[in-house]
Design a protein around this motif. Sequence first.
Motif, PDB file in Angstrom:
ATOM      1  N   GLY A 428       0.809  -1.193   0.000  1.00  0.00           N
ATOM      2  CA  GLY A 428       0.000   0.000   0.000  1.00  0.00           C
ATOM      3  C   GLY A 428       0.851   1.255   0.000  1.00  0.00           C
ATOM      4  O   GLY A 428       2.038   1.235   0.351  1.00  0.00           O
ATOM      5  N   GLY A 429       0.254   2.363  -0.422  1.00  0.00           N
ATOM      6  CA  GLY A 429       0.980   3.621  -0.467  1.00  0.00           C
ATOM      7  C   GLY A 429       1.735   3.801  -1.764  1.00  0.00           C
ATOM      8  O   GLY A 429       1.699   2.962  -2.668  1.00  0.00           O
ATOM      9  N   THR A 430       2.474   4.893  -1.853  1.00  0.00           N
ATOM     10  CA  THR A 430       3.145   5.240  -3.108  1.00  0.00           C
ATOM     11  C   THR A 430       4.364   4.376  -3.392  1.00  0.00           C
ATOM     12  O   THR A 430       4.887   4.402  -4.507  1.00  0.00           O
ATOM     13  CB  THR A 430       3.573   6.720  -3.077  1.00  0.00           C
ATOM     14  N   ASP A 431       4.847   3.609  -2.405  1.00  0.00           N
ATOM     15  CA  ASP A 431       6.034   2.795  -2.651  1.00  0.00           C
ATOM     16  C   ASP A 431       5.716   1.576  -3.504  1.00  0.00           C
ATOM     17  O   ASP A 431       6.519   1.132  -4.312  1.00  0.00           O
ATOM     18  CB  ASP A 431       6.665   2.367  -1.322  1.00  0.00           C
ATOM     19  N   GLY A 432       4.534   0.984  -3.305  1.00  0.00           N
ATOM     20  CA  GLY A 432       4.142  -0.180  -4.099  1.00  0.00           C
ATOM     21  C   GLY A 432       3.802   0.218  -5.524  1.00  0.00           C
ATOM     22  O   GLY A 432       3.015   1.147  -5.755  1.00  0.00           O
ATOM     23  N   LEU A 448      -8.148   1.491 -20.237  1.00  0.00           N
ATOM     24  CA  LEU A 448      -7.271   0.620 -19.460  1.00  0.00           C
ATOM     25  C   LEU A 448      -8.089  -0.016 -18.348  1.00  0.00           C
ATOM     26  O   LEU A 448      -8.831   0.689 -17.628  1.00  0.00           O
ATOM     27  CB  LEU A 448      -6.108   1.406 -18.845  1.00  0.00           C
ATOM     28  N   ARG A 449      -7.965  -1.317 -18.207  1.00  0.00           N
ATOM     29  CA  ARG A 449      -8.675  -2.044 -17.167  1.00  0.00           C
ATOM     30  C   ARG A 449      -7.666  -2.815 -16.324  1.00  0.00           C
ATOM     31  O   ARG A 449      -6.895  -3.615 -16.859  1.00  0.00           O
ATOM     32  CB  ARG A 449      -9.704  -2.996 -17.765  1.00  0.00           C
ATOM     33  N   VAL A 450      -7.699  -2.579 -15.028  1.00  0.00           N
ATOM     34  CA  VAL A 450      -6.812  -3.269 -14.090  1.00  0.00           C
ATOM     35  C   VAL A 450      -7.667  -4.191 -13.226  1.00  0.00           C
ATOM     36  O   VAL A 450      -8.583  -3.725 -12.528  1.00  0.00           O
ATOM     37  CB  VAL A 450      -6.040  -2.262 -13.215  1.00  0.00           C
ATOM     38  N   ARG A 451      -7.373  -5.479 -13.276  1.00  0.00           N
ATOM     39  CA  ARG A 451      -8.085  -6.449 -12.437  1.00  0.00           C
ATOM     40  C   ARG A 451      -7.352  -6.548 -11.101  1.00  0.00           C
ATOM     41  O   ARG A 451      -6.150  -6.840 -11.070  1.00  0.00           O
ATOM     42  CB  ARG A 451      -8.137  -7.809 -13.131  1.00  0.00           C
ATOM     43  N   PHE A 452      -8.078  -6.319 -10.005  1.00  0.00           N
ATOM     44  CA  PHE A 452      -7.428  -6.256  -8.703  1.00  0.00           C
ATOM     45  C   PHE A 452      -8.331  -6.852  -7.626  1.00  0.00           C
ATOM     46  O   PHE A 452      -9.542  -7.055  -7.840  1.00  0.00           O
ATOM     47  CB  PHE A 452      -7.081  -4.804  -8.349  1.00  0.00           C
ATOM     48  N   ALA A 453      -7.758  -7.099  -6.471  1.00  0.00           N
ATOM     49  CA  ALA A 453      -8.492  -7.587  -5.305  1.00  0.00           C
ATOM     50  C   ALA A 453      -7.829  -7.045  -4.053  1.00  0.00           C
ATOM     51  O   ALA A 453      -6.596  -7.009  -3.962  1.00  0.00           O
ATOM     52  CB  ALA A 453      -8.525  -9.115  -5.270  1.00  0.00           C
ATOM     53  N   ILE A 463      -3.630   4.775 -10.960  1.00  0.00           N
ATOM     54  CA  ILE A 463      -3.105   4.525 -12.306  1.00  0.00           C
ATOM     55  C   ILE A 463      -2.499   5.803 -12.867  1.00  0.00           C
ATOM     56  O   ILE A 463      -3.114   6.875 -12.818  1.00  0.00           O
ATOM     57  CB  ILE A 463      -4.215   3.995 -13.238  1.00  0.00           C
ATOM     58  N   LYS A 464      -1.290   5.698 -13.399  1.00  0.00           N
ATOM     59  CA  LYS A 464      -0.633   6.796 -14.091  1.00  0.00           C
ATOM     60  C   LYS A 464      -0.314   6.354 -15.520  1.00  0.00           C
ATOM     61  O   LYS A 464       0.109   5.213 -15.741  1.00  0.00           O
ATOM     62  CB  LYS A 464       0.656   7.198 -13.386  1.00  0.00           C
ATOM     63  N   VAL A 500       0.844   1.205 -12.207  1.00  0.00           N
ATOM     64  CA  VAL A 500      -0.239   0.839 -11.303  1.00  0.00           C
ATOM     65  C   VAL A 500       0.346   0.878  -9.902  1.00  0.00           C
ATOM     66  O   VAL A 500       1.200   0.057  -9.544  1.00  0.00           O
ATOM     67  CB  VAL A 500      -0.803  -0.554 -11.628  1.00  0.00           C
ATOM     68  N   GLU A 501      -0.101   1.862  -9.113  1.00  0.00           N
ATOM     69  CA  GLU A 501       0.468   2.072  -7.788  1.00  0.00           C
ATOM     70  C   GLU A 501      -0.471   1.527  -6.717  1.00  0.00           C
ATOM     71  O   GLU A 501      -1.674   1.358  -6.931  1.00  0.00           O
ATOM     72  CB  GLU A 501       0.718   3.565  -7.557  1.00  0.00           C
ATOM     73  N   GLY A 502       0.126   1.265  -5.559  1.00  0.00           N
ATOM     74  CA  GLY A 502      -0.641   0.713  -4.448  1.00  0.00           C
ATOM     75  C   GLY A 502      -1.704   1.679  -3.961  1.00  0.00           C
ATOM     76  O   GLY A 502      -1.604   2.901  -4.123  1.00  0.00           O
ATOM     77  N   GLY A 503      -2.741   1.127  -3.343  1.00  0.00           N
ATOM     78  CA  GLY A 503      -3.798   1.939  -2.782  1.00  0.00           C
ATOM     79  C   GLY A 503      -3.535   2.234  -1.318  1.00  0.00           C
ATOM     80  O   GLY A 503      -2.379   2.243  -0.862  1.00  0.00           O
TER      81      GLY A 503
END
Length: 528
Positions: A428-432, A448-453, A463-464, A500-503
């Motif tokens: 999580g956070g900007t490091d991931g 763009l579609r990102v599959r996540f859980a 997303i950048k 794709v960065e961490g939430g």
Amino acid sequence: MNRFTRIFAACGLALLTATAAARSDADDVVGTRLADGTGYVSMVRLAHQADPQANGSLLMVFEQDGMTGIALYGSHDDGDHWNFLANVTDQPHASDKLWQLRWQPNISELPRASGGLKAGTLLLAANATGNDAQGRVISEDLQLYASTDGGRSWRYRGSIVKGGGRPESKDNKGVWEPDMHILDDGRMVAYYSSEQHKADGYNQLLAHKVSTDGGRHWGRETVDVAIPGGVQRPGMAIVQRLPDGRYAMTYENIDGPRNGQVFIKYSRDGLDWGDPADHGDPVMTASGVFPEACPVVRWFPQGGPEGVIIVSAERAGGGGDQGGHALYWNNASGRGPWWQVAAPVHKLTGNIHAGWTQALMLRGDGRFLHVTSSSSPEKPESAADNQILFASAPLRFDRYEAEDAALRSAVMIADTKASNGYKARIAGGTDGRLRFDVHLPAQGVGTLRVRFADLGLPAQPRIKVNGAAVASTKISKDDPDWSIAEVRATLLRGFNRIDVEGGARVLDIDYLQLDAGSADAGDPVTAP
């Protein structure tokens, strides 16, 4: 690389019908059994026959256990059904029961005339081996055969190169793995592996010879890849012509720093491959996963205006799937990172010959026909009990697996519910962060579609696109376990960097899927 040294270094009409199979478990076998076969599948689609009705048919050869020759099968419906045609046997040693045409078959069709052979002539190159009285291999002969009747009969053309010595011996002088090509001027080229230069400091090297008379006689040997020091063993060269005119060669590097790692080299004319000591470029994802052992390179007119290069291999290194259940693709003519896609056949790998050299063919319906060898579920450790499996499926070149991206504060995790059997878990956070460098044919607005859980605590990825954050994100459920984060953004021609960065908390990412939208796919291309 010959089979014995590899083991030490790395450790009648039959009609068959394809059936659908679903992949639900990592150990499930997906594919239809064709026949018993040890490995080394090679396939060709006829395209230059005098009888136009013969064009489009498929021919396939592979190794089988024992001394019955090279198995030859045919298909008239894009690989849904196969007929056994013949066992092609050694003709120069026909009266000697200790000799047989046995290993490393390579089948191809002449696209143009070559040294007296007409366009449409079929070529079969394979390794004939001679045994001693105890049944041990002591001689090798890379032989070439030709068929002018669509594969119904074969005639011996000549010997490319001969070798000798027991394959497991330190001073073995073996020759292996022929791969045939016809240059634009009609000259014939045979690429192969050679162990005949150990005294010069090369454990094994890759070389080629040229014939101007249709394979009856061969010129001097030219070395293509040779790593000094007497340890590394480049082997199993396969060459493919690319639409830009270049030739691409893949090979395995046994006993290199990463045992079995696959490299790719390029040549403008198919004859000059540069400094033999230069490995070329590794076939590798941005995360460091790479195909390992027994590679085959093929080009197909999909995935963009430059087409797509696909490499198959027996297994994977760098943390990838040791079962070798993925193919590796690149739609930028070999530039930039490589990406994985699940192979149509899901094989068992209980012995080192399972998955040894595979065949891939684009069907008329857009699906890919895949054929490879698999271990027997009953006797997985026995190569003699291996079987040939085939299956067809579409391959997606708009989906970029998370485990292939450049990872920062992230790890690859096996997951049978993920699209390629793996996912990436990012902090999580900007490091991931996962970094996807994707190649597109033209500029345009894309989706763009990102599959996540999430892992039980609510979070979603950021997303950048090319350094700019995308603020408006649509979230939807894909299934009970996975969600989709969807954004639209302007994409550039060439390479685009998508992060794709961490939430707020840790996340699992399955893949990035990209719809180029209004970006022009460009004109299709064909190979020379």
